[in-house]
Design a protein around this motif. Structure first.
Motif, mmCIF file in Angstrom:
data_model
loop_
_atom_site.group_PDB
_atom_site.id
_atom_site.type_symbol
_atom_site.label_atom_id
_atom_site.label_comp_id
_atom_site.label_asym_id
_atom_site.label_seq_id
_atom_site.Cartn_x
_atom_site.Cartn_y
_atom_site.Cartn_z
ATOM 1 N N GLY A 127 0.782 -1.224 0.000
ATOM 2 C CA GLY A 127 0.000 0.000 0.000
ATOM 3 C C GLY A 127 0.813 1.273 0.000
ATOM 4 O O GLY A 127 0.260 2.364 0.162
ATOM 5 N N THR A 128 2.138 1.182 -0.202
ATOM 6 C CA THR A 128 2.987 2.379 -0.159
ATOM 7 C C THR A 128 3.499 2.790 -1.530
ATOM 8 O O THR A 128 4.139 3.817 -1.659
ATOM 9 N N GLY A 129 3.319 1.970 -2.544
ATOM 10 C CA GLY A 129 3.891 2.274 -3.853
ATOM 11 C C GLY A 129 5.309 1.769 -4.017
ATOM 12 O O GLY A 129 5.901 1.920 -5.088
ATOM 13 N N ARG A 130 5.881 1.183 -2.941
ATOM 14 C CA ARG A 130 7.259 0.704 -3.011
ATOM 15 C C ARG A 130 7.331 -0.780 -3.392
ATOM 16 O O ARG A 130 8.421 -1.328 -3.567
ATOM 17 N N LEU A 131 6.179 -1.414 -3.493
ATOM 18 C CA LEU A 131 6.166 -2.854 -3.714
ATOM 19 C C LEU A 131 6.851 -3.242 -5.019
ATOM 20 O O LEU A 131 7.654 -4.178 -5.065
ATOM 21 N N ALA A 132 6.557 -2.516 -6.081
ATOM 22 C CA ALA A 132 7.131 -2.852 -7.388
ATOM 23 C C ALA A 132 8.641 -2.694 -7.378
ATOM 24 O O ALA A 132 9.375 -3.522 -7.930
ATOM 25 N N ALA A 133 9.140 -1.633 -6.727
ATOM 26 C CA ALA A 133 10.588 -1.401 -6.673
ATOM 27 C C ALA A 133 11.288 -2.509 -5.894
ATOM 28 O O ALA A 133 12.358 -2.994 -6.295
ATOM 29 N N LEU A 134 10.694 -2.934 -4.764
ATOM 30 C CA LEU A 134 11.298 -4.008 -3.981
ATOM 31 C C LEU A 134 11.287 -5.329 -4.750
ATOM 32 O O LEU A 134 12.255 -6.098 -4.712
ATOM 33 N N HIS A 135 10.196 -5.588 -5.447
ATOM 34 C CA HIS A 135 10.112 -6.834 -6.223
ATOM 35 C C HIS A 135 11.155 -6.842 -7.335
ATOM 36 O O HIS A 135 11.840 -7.847 -7.563
ATOM 37 N N LEU A 136 11.296 -5.723 -8.023
ATOM 38 C CA LEU A 136 12.308 -5.629 -9.071
ATOM 39 C C LEU A 136 13.700 -5.820 -8.487
ATOM 40 O O LEU A 136 14.522 -6.553 -9.044
ATOM 41 N N ALA A 137 13.991 -5.182 -7.356
ATOM 42 C CA ALA A 137 15.309 -5.307 -6.737
ATOM 43 C C ALA A 137 15.599 -6.746 -6.327
ATOM 44 O O ALA A 137 16.716 -7.253 -6.488
ATOM 45 N N ALA A 138 14.585 -7.425 -5.778
ATOM 46 C CA ALA A 138 14.779 -8.809 -5.357
ATOM 47 C C ALA A 138 15.107 -9.709 -6.549
ATOM 48 O O ALA A 138 15.963 -10.600 -6.467
ATOM 49 N N ARG A 139 14.456 -9.459 -7.670
ATOM 50 C CA ARG A 139 14.726 -10.280 -8.857
ATOM 51 C C ARG A 139 16.042 -9.892 -9.522
ATOM 52 O O ARG A 139 16.727 -10.748 -10.090
ATOM 53 N N LEU A 140 16.418 -8.635 -9.421
ATOM 54 C CA LEU A 140 17.732 -8.231 -9.927
ATOM 55 C C LEU A 140 18.840 -8.874 -9.103
ATOM 56 O O LEU A 140 19.892 -9.234 -9.641
ATOM 57 N N ALA A 141 18.615 -8.987 -7.808
ATOM 58 C CA ALA A 141 19.619 -9.632 -6.948
ATOM 59 C C ALA A 141 19.836 -11.071 -7.386
ATOM 60 O O ALA A 141 20.954 -11.588 -7.330
ATOM 61 N N ARG A 142 18.777 -11.743 -7.848
ATOM 62 C CA ARG A 142 18.901 -13.108 -8.333
ATOM 63 C C ARG A 142 19.734 -13.159 -9.616
ATOM 64 O O ARG A 142 20.469 -14.106 -9.861
ATOM 65 N N LEU A 143 19.656 -12.111 -10.444
ATOM 66 C CA LEU A 143 20.502 -12.046 -11.626
ATOM 67 C C LEU A 143 21.966 -11.925 -11.269
ATOM 68 O O LEU A 143 22.841 -12.481 -11.939
ATOM 69 N N GLN A 144 22.260 -11.189 -10.197
ATOM 70 C CA GLN A 144 23.643 -11.008 -9.762
ATOM 71 C C GLN A 144 24.188 -12.277 -9.121
ATOM 72 O O GLN A 144 25.372 -12.591 -9.250
ATOM 73 N N ASN A 145 23.332 -13.018 -8.414
ATOM 74 C CA ASN A 145 23.773 -14.238 -7.718
ATOM 75 C C ASN A 145 22.806 -15.374 -8.008
ATOM 76 O O ASN A 145 21.999 -15.749 -7.155
ATOM 77 N N PRO A 146 22.836 -15.908 -9.261
ATOM 78 C CA PRO A 146 21.878 -16.972 -9.614
ATOM 79 C C PRO A 146 22.118 -18.229 -8.800
ATOM 80 O O PRO A 146 23.195 -18.489 -8.348
#
Length: 496
Positions: A477-496
């Motif tokens: 409900g804060t508008g930050r959900l999409a940014a956190l989700h993207l960051a979490a998936r980007l982290a997986r790209l860095q450390n598959p």
């Protein structure tokens, strides 16, 4: 006869090390050794092709964690090597127990070398014998194929060609269609050879006709037979058997168009070519399609099983073998529903350890088939799940980011959004980032995420509370959900 592992250990250069088998693996000492390699590189598995005796001083391995040591032997076992021989000494006083257990579970024999021996001398002695044997096998294989060619030139049929192969190699030979129909057969006639045992000493070789799998050659080697000679002779006979099949049942225009269509898709040809070849091979020009890619050490042998799977689950399909890749195109009829059925069937497909399969997104017509294939390949290239069956549609965001954002930009974004969570995991060996990723992937469904992580619901709540504290509060409900989700998936790209 091939050199067996037990025989290799008795060679003078290796015997001086007082080799000792450390784990219990069935028929370990009777495994054939195809080659001897020496390497301290832990990521050597992709460079091996199976049947190797791998020698290692253990220096790099001794510095790794128990988890990485276990993964190392599992990777080697997946490549089908004959055995791993480790030199124990000051650097590696003994082979770690967990590593031995992982090797035994994976079916990999581990040999302890209790004295230092020059690996170069070991490789020179054993590999020189293997080279001499390989040359002899190639010569005898060529002689067999020449005799089969002469038989074909004199009007011999499939049974007569297989009789020549069986007589010269001492095996029982059978040629079967992709559907399992016997096309020809011959029994081995080597003096003193034992009757073949079902599924023991079985060698299979695909026989294509103009790029389409037309038959499979099955060679059953008796217990005292020469497996290496049988394999070489079988592979050398493929062209002769293909010619005989072509005379017996030449492919029709539809099959030929299917071959050219898959080649065109694989090379990314222009739309007008696909629009011509698609309907000619049975694919509607504007019908939905999805491509799939299989990367496996046994890709060629999987083709008949894949073709049968596709026939049972989609209206129309075509496949094509390209080196270590097997690619296919499926007409998915009503689109998403058929694709879901196909995904379920692919998950049930039996494949060698380490195989990876990706099903591409649905293309709206035949001219989008190369795009679907490219997306499936790019998904495998990301290597985010380490094998198994992957749905390319689930990783569209990762492919987009990987293509358009450089690594430094991605790393900076992850650090700003989730730096505290990542640091917490590194310092305390926790799994907060994985917990957050699963929770976000399930649509913030705490109960479902707990089930997928095998956590008690209360433990899940505690983890989420700690995550929220580290990343600035509950993001819902804060508008930050999409940014956190993207960051979490980007982290997986860095450390598959």
């Amino acid at each position: 006869m091939p050199i067996l592992l037990g025989q290799a250990l008795e060679r003078e250069s290796l015997k001086a090390a007082e080799p000792r088998l450390l784990n219990s693996v069935a028929d370990a000492l009777t495994r054939p050794v195809r080659w001897v390699h020496s390497s301290e590189v832990l990521d050597i598995a992709p460079l091996l092709s199976g049947g190797e005796l791998l020698l290692s001083g253990g220096q790099a391995l001794a510095l790794e964690s128990a988890g990485r040591q276990a993964e190392y032997v599992r990777e080697l076992a997946a490549r089908g090597i004959a055995a791993l021989a480790l030199e124990t000494g000051p650097t590696l006083p003994e082979v770690p127990g967990p590593m031995l257990e992982a090797a035994e579970a994976a079916g990999l024999p581990v040999i302890e070398l209790r004295h230092v021996v020059p690996f170069v001398a070991v490789m020179q002695e054993i590999n020189s014998l293997l080279v001499s044997e390989s040359v002899e096998q190639l010569q005898r294989g060529d002689q067999t194929s020449h005799a089969m060619a002469a038989e074909l030139a004199h009007g011999g049929g499939l049974d007569q060609l297989l009789a020549v192969l069986a007589e010269r190699t001492g095996v029982s030979a059978r040629l079967v269609s992709p559907s399992g129909l016997t096309l020809g057969s011959a029994a081995g006639s080597a003096p003193g050879s034992a009757p073949p045992v079902e599924d023991r000493g079985l060698i299979t070789v695909d026989v294509p006709v103009r790029g389409v799998l037309a038959a499979r050659l099955e060679l059953r080697v008796p217990d005292d037979g020469d497996t290496g000679l049988a394999r070489v002779a079988g592979e050398r006979s493929v062209d002769i058997l293909g010619l005989a099949l072509l005379q017996r049942m030449p492919p029709g225009l539809k099959e030929l168009a299917g071959i050219e269509l898959m080649r065109a898709i694989n090379s990314g040809s222009q739309s007008w070519q696909l629009q011509q070849l698609g309907p000619a091979s049975g694919f509607p020009a504007n019908g939905p399609v999805a491509a799939l890619v299989i990367r496996s050490t046994g890709a060629g042998h999987l083709r008949s099983a894949l073709d049968a799977l596709l026939r049972a689950n989609v209206p129309h399909s075509a496949s094509y073998a390209d080196n270590a890749e097997l690619i296919a195109l499926a007409s998915v009829g009503d689109g998403a529903a058929t694709r879901v059925t196909l995904m379920d069937a692919l998950r049930a497909l039996e494949t060698p350890a380490g195989s990876a399969i990706a099903l591409g997104p649905v293309g709206k017509g035949i001219d989008e088939a190369p795009w679907s294939l490219a997306e499936a390949r790019r998904t495998l290239d990301l290597d985010l799940v380490g094998g198994g069956v992957v749905d390319a549609e689930a990783f569209a965001m990762e492919r987009l980011v990987e293509e358009h954002l450089d690594p430094a930009t991605r790393e900076g974004f992850v650090q700003r959004q989730l730096g505290a969570v990542v640091e917490h995991d590194q310092l305390r060996r926790s799994e907060l980032l994985r917990t957050l990723t699963v929770w976000l992937d399930t649509g913030c469904n705490t109960a479902q995420a707990a089930r997928e992580l095998h956590l008690e619901r209360q433990s899940m709540h505690h983890r989420l509370q700690r995550i929220f504290e580290l990343c600035g509060g509950d993001p819902r409900g804060t508008g930050r959900l999409a940014a956190l989700h993207l960051a979490a998936r980007l982290a997986r790209l860095q450390n598959p």
